[in-house]
Design a protein around this motif. Structure first.
Motif, short mmCIF file in Angstrom:
data_model
loop_
_atom_site.label_atom_id
_atom_site.label_comp_id
_atom_site.label_asym_id
_atom_site.label_seq_id
_atom_site.Cartn_x
_atom_site.Cartn_y
_atom_site.Cartn_z
N ASP A 1 6.76 1.86 5.14
CA ASP A 1 6.53 3.08 5.92
C ASP A 1 5.28 3.78 5.39
O ASP A 1 5.32 4.54 4.42
CB ASP A 1 7.77 3.99 5.81
N LEU A 2 4.17 3.48 6.06
CA LEU A 2 2.88 3.97 5.59
C LEU A 2 2.75 5.49 5.73
O LEU A 2 2.19 6.16 4.85
CB LEU A 2 1.78 3.28 6.41
N VAL A 3 3.30 6.01 6.82
CA VAL A 3 3.23 7.46 7.04
C VAL A 3 3.98 8.18 5.93
O VAL A 3 3.49 9.16 5.35
CB VAL A 3 3.82 7.82 8.43
N ALA A 4 5.17 7.68 5.60
CA ALA A 4 5.97 8.30 4.54
C ALA A 4 5.21 8.27 3.21
O ALA A 4 5.25 9.24 2.44
CB ALA A 4 7.31 7.58 4.40
N MET A 5 4.51 7.18 2.96
CA MET A 5 3.77 7.08 1.70
C MET A 5 2.63 8.09 1.66
O MET A 5 2.43 8.79 0.66
CB MET A 5 3.23 5.65 1.51
N ARG A 6 1.92 8.18 2.75
CA ARG A 6 0.81 9.15 2.80
C ARG A 6 1.33 10.58 2.57
O ARG A 6 0.76 11.34 1.80
CB ARG A 6 0.08 9.05 4.14
N PRO B 1 10.30 -8.63 3.01
CA PRO B 1 8.85 -8.76 2.81
C PRO B 1 8.10 -7.51 3.28
O PRO B 1 8.49 -6.89 4.28
CB PRO B 1 8.46 -9.97 3.67
N ALA B 2 7.04 -7.17 2.55
CA ALA B 2 6.12 -6.15 3.05
C ALA B 2 5.43 -6.71 4.28
O ALA B 2 5.17 -7.91 4.37
CB ALA B 2 5.10 -5.81 1.97
N THR B 3 5.10 -5.85 5.23
CA THR B 3 4.35 -6.32 6.39
C THR B 3 2.85 -6.33 6.03
O THR B 3 2.42 -5.64 5.10
CB THR B 3 4.54 -5.39 7.60
N ALA B 4 2.10 -7.14 6.77
CA ALA B 4 0.66 -7.20 6.54
C ALA B 4 0.02 -5.82 6.76
O ALA B 4 -0.83 -5.38 5.97
CB ALA B 4 0.03 -8.24 7.47
N ASP B 5 0.45 -5.13 7.80
CA ASP B 5 -0.10 -3.79 8.08
C ASP B 5 0.16 -2.83 6.94
O ASP B 5 -0.68 -1.99 6.60
CB ASP B 5 0.53 -3.21 9.37
N TYR B 6 1.34 -2.94 6.35
CA TYR B 6 1.70 -2.05 5.24
C TYR B 6 0.78 -2.30 4.04
O TYR B 6 0.23 -1.36 3.47
CB TYR B 6 3.16 -2.29 4.87
N LEU B 7 0.59 -3.58 3.70
CA LEU B 7 -0.26 -3.90 2.55
C LEU B 7 -1.69 -3.41 2.79
O LEU B 7 -2.29 -2.77 1.91
CB LEU B 7 -0.26 -5.42 2.29
N LEU B 8 -2.21 -3.70 3.98
CA LEU B 8 -3.59 -3.28 4.28
C LEU B 8 -3.70 -1.77 4.32
O LEU B 8 -4.67 -1.18 3.85
CB LEU B 8 -4.05 -3.89 5.60
N GLY B 9 -2.68 -1.13 4.87
CA GLY B 9 -2.67 0.33 4.95
C GLY B 9 -2.59 0.97 3.57
O GLY B 9 -3.28 1.97 3.31
N ALA C 1 -6.01 0.75 1.92
CA ALA C 1 -6.94 1.74 2.44
C ALA C 1 -6.60 3.13 1.93
O ALA C 1 -7.48 3.91 1.54
CB ALA C 1 -6.92 1.72 3.98
N LEU C 2 -5.30 3.44 1.90
CA LEU C 2 -4.84 4.74 1.41
C LEU C 2 -5.23 4.93 -0.07
O LEU C 2 -5.73 5.99 -0.47
CB LEU C 2 -3.32 4.83 1.58
N CYS C 3 -5.01 3.89 -0.86
CA CYS C 3 -5.33 3.98 -2.30
C CYS C 3 -6.84 4.13 -2.50
O CYS C 3 -7.27 4.86 -3.41
CB CYS C 3 -4.81 2.75 -3.03
N ASP C 4 -7.62 3.45 -1.67
CA ASP C 4 -9.08 3.58 -1.79
C ASP C 4 -9.53 4.99 -1.43
O ASP C 4 -10.37 5.59 -2.10
CB ASP C 4 -9.78 2.55 -0.90
N GLU C 5 -8.92 5.50 -0.37
CA GLU C 5 -9.28 6.85 0.10
C GLU C 5 -8.95 7.90 -0.96
O GLU C 5 -9.73 8.82 -1.20
CB GLU C 5 -8.51 7.14 1.41
N ILE D 1 -6.38 5.99 -5.87
CA ILE D 1 -5.07 5.69 -6.48
C ILE D 1 -5.01 4.18 -6.75
O ILE D 1 -5.60 3.40 -6.02
CB ILE D 1 -3.95 6.11 -5.50
N LEU D 2 -4.30 3.81 -7.81
CA LEU D 2 -4.15 2.38 -8.09
C LEU D 2 -3.06 1.77 -7.22
O LEU D 2 -1.98 2.36 -7.07
CB LEU D 2 -3.78 2.15 -9.56
N LEU D 3 -3.33 0.60 -6.66
CA LEU D 3 -2.30 -0.15 -5.93
C LEU D 3 -1.78 -1.24 -6.86
O LEU D 3 -2.52 -2.18 -7.21
CB LEU D 3 -2.87 -0.76 -4.65
N LEU D 4 -0.54 -1.09 -7.28
CA LEU D 4 0.06 -2.03 -8.22
C LEU D 4 1.15 -2.83 -7.52
O LEU D 4 1.87 -2.29 -6.68
CB LEU D 4 0.67 -1.27 -9.41
#
Ligand SMILES: *Cc1c(COP(=O)(O)O)cnc(C)c1O
Length: 436
Positions: free
Chosen positions: A182-187, A210-218, A221-225, A228-231
């Motif tokens: 849930d990308l929105v929830a994470m943001r 499994p994580a979805t591809a959209d979730y991983l890519l999202g 992008a969120l961590c880059d913005e 934040i570290l993506l671990l």
């Protein structure tokens, strides 16, 4: 991938109660164990102390990557133990450097730290996140609901399941849980104190999600913005279990825009040592302008046994065998077949199987709640346990996950014939519970 014979003659008399009474007297009761006392194994088969054979589709919860007692692992243990079993990390030795190189070759330029377990590998990631955010007052690590990250004090704080925390409060500060995929929830959950996000590529203990591809890519992008570290926790879903070295590589295969995807840090253990206890975490060279690979400098982190010559020699040999025997291909092919069979069972016996999930050799089937399954009495244990027990009686080892999911985490060298054998037994037991 030839099948191996049992190396020992069966022990005829029943020793289960003898073994169990020793546990009852002397071993802490932290595990609810099945009524199975194992004696020896070969490949994907394991024998109990009464001489009964089981097809092992759990492989020690995704640990025995080459099955039991693989001759190459035995060879590596013997050869290395004649040279050097342990040296302190005060000194250099070749196997640790070569293993780090091997791991990096499968990921990207970076650095590796070796630990003894998955929980300890994750501890390294938490410390990395703290160090990364320290000068800006950031310390928080966001993890997923239903995640599992190990049983140390920080591990249970990181794990998104209440049952592991209960009785051990107060929790280590700085962890919060957010719904998975849930990308929105994470943001929305991010705070000015957030230093890192940690997720499993495929949730294991949480029931094979499994994580979805959209979730991983999202998330990337969120961590880059937000700097934040993506671990990622690859302890269970890593080491070719998905058909690629890491699950994110499989999930993002052929996904447009995913070519350059990398987490900033990644933990490993379980299948890495094939049963020899070893863990590791990798970090990329640079993230957000910080030299991550240099962040944990001299004196900041250590462990006595981490990366010892014996463990590294075994892990290196496992990489060799996986490559020589093309086991990643086997995982994709045989795992794909097993998944399609599970789907067929779900369609044929919908009163027993609710859904199937997973990828490669990380598969699960979700059962209906026990009250709804014709052959399951309402008062007995949850449906996952009832099914696992029935499969034990029928000669197959599987792993329950929560109350309704049964996991299949076979060795990477499970043969197509063994996969068929296992699925036939699973079908028979599913059918026995069904009214269809
Ligand atoms: C098993 C597991 C751990 C903990 O590993 P240990 O070696 O038991 O400490 C951490 N994360 C995940 C995803 C796991 O499956």
């Amino acid at each position: 991938m030839k099948e191996l014979e049992s190396p020992l003659p069966p022990i005829v008399h029943n020793q289960v109660s003898e073994v169990r009474s020793l546990f009852q007297k002397y071993v802490m009761p932290t595990y609810s164990r099945f009524e199975v006392a194992l004696s020896h194994g070969a490949g994907s088969y394991v024998w109990d102390v009464t001489g009964r054979r089981y097809l092992d589709l759990g492989s020690g919860i995704a640990v025995c990557s080459l099955g039991h007692c693989h001759p190459e692992i035995t060879e590596a243990l013997i050869e290395q133990s004649r040279r050097l079993i342990h040296v302190s990390n005060l000194y250099f030795h070749a196997p640790q450097g070569r293993l780090a190189e091997r791991i990096i070759r499968h990921l990207a330029p970076g650095k590796v730290f070796f630990s003894n377990s998955g929980a300890e590998a994750n501890e390294g990631l938490y410390k990395l996140a703290r160090k990364f955010g320290h000068d800006e007052g950031r310390f928080e690590v966001l993890t997923a609901v239903n995640s599992f990250h190990g049983r140390t004090l920080a591990g249970i704080a990181a794990t998104g399941q209440e049952k592991v925390k209960k009785g051990f409060e107060p929790m280590v500060a700085g962890f919060r849980h957010v719904p998975f995929n849930d990308l929105v929830a994470m943001r929305e959950a991010l705070s000015p104190a957030t230093a890192a996000i940690l997720i499993e590529g495929i949730q294991g203990e949480g029931g094979i999600t499994p994580a979805t591809a959209d979730y991983l890519l999202g998330l990337r992008a969120l961590c880059d913005e937000k700097r934040i570290l993506l671990l990622m926790d690859g302890v269970q879903c890593g080491h070719f279990r998905s058909g690629r070295f890491q699950s994110f590589q499989r999930i993002l295969e052929d996904v447009p825009g995913a070519e350059g995807f990398l987490p900033d840090g990644l933990s490993m253990a379980k299948s890495l040592g094939g049963g020899f206890p070893i863990g590791a975490f990798w970090v990329r060279d640079q993230a957000h302008g910080v030299a991550l690979g240099e962040l944990l400098g001299p004196g900041t982190h250590a462990t006595t046994y981490g990366g010892n010559p014996l463990g590294c020699a075994v892990a290196l040999r496992i990489f060799d065998v996986i490559e020589q025997e093309k086991l990643a291909d086997n995982v994709r092919k045989t795992g794909g077949w097993m998944q399609s069979e599970l789907e067929r069972l779900a369609t044929t016996y919908p009163d027993v199987i609710k859904s199937t999930r997973g990828v490669g050799f990380m598969l699960g089937f979700e059962l209906q709640p026990k009250e709804q399954i014709p052959g399951m009495a309402g008062s007995q244990p949850p449906s996952s346990l009832q099914m696992v027990n029935r499969l034990h009686a029928a000669g197959v080892l599987t792993i329950p996950s929560g109350t309704q999911v049964v996991r299949l985490l076979p060795s990477l060298n499970l043969t197509p014939g063994q996969a068929r054998e296992g699925l036939e037994i699973i079908e028979a037991e599913v059918k026995a519970f069904s009214k269809v």
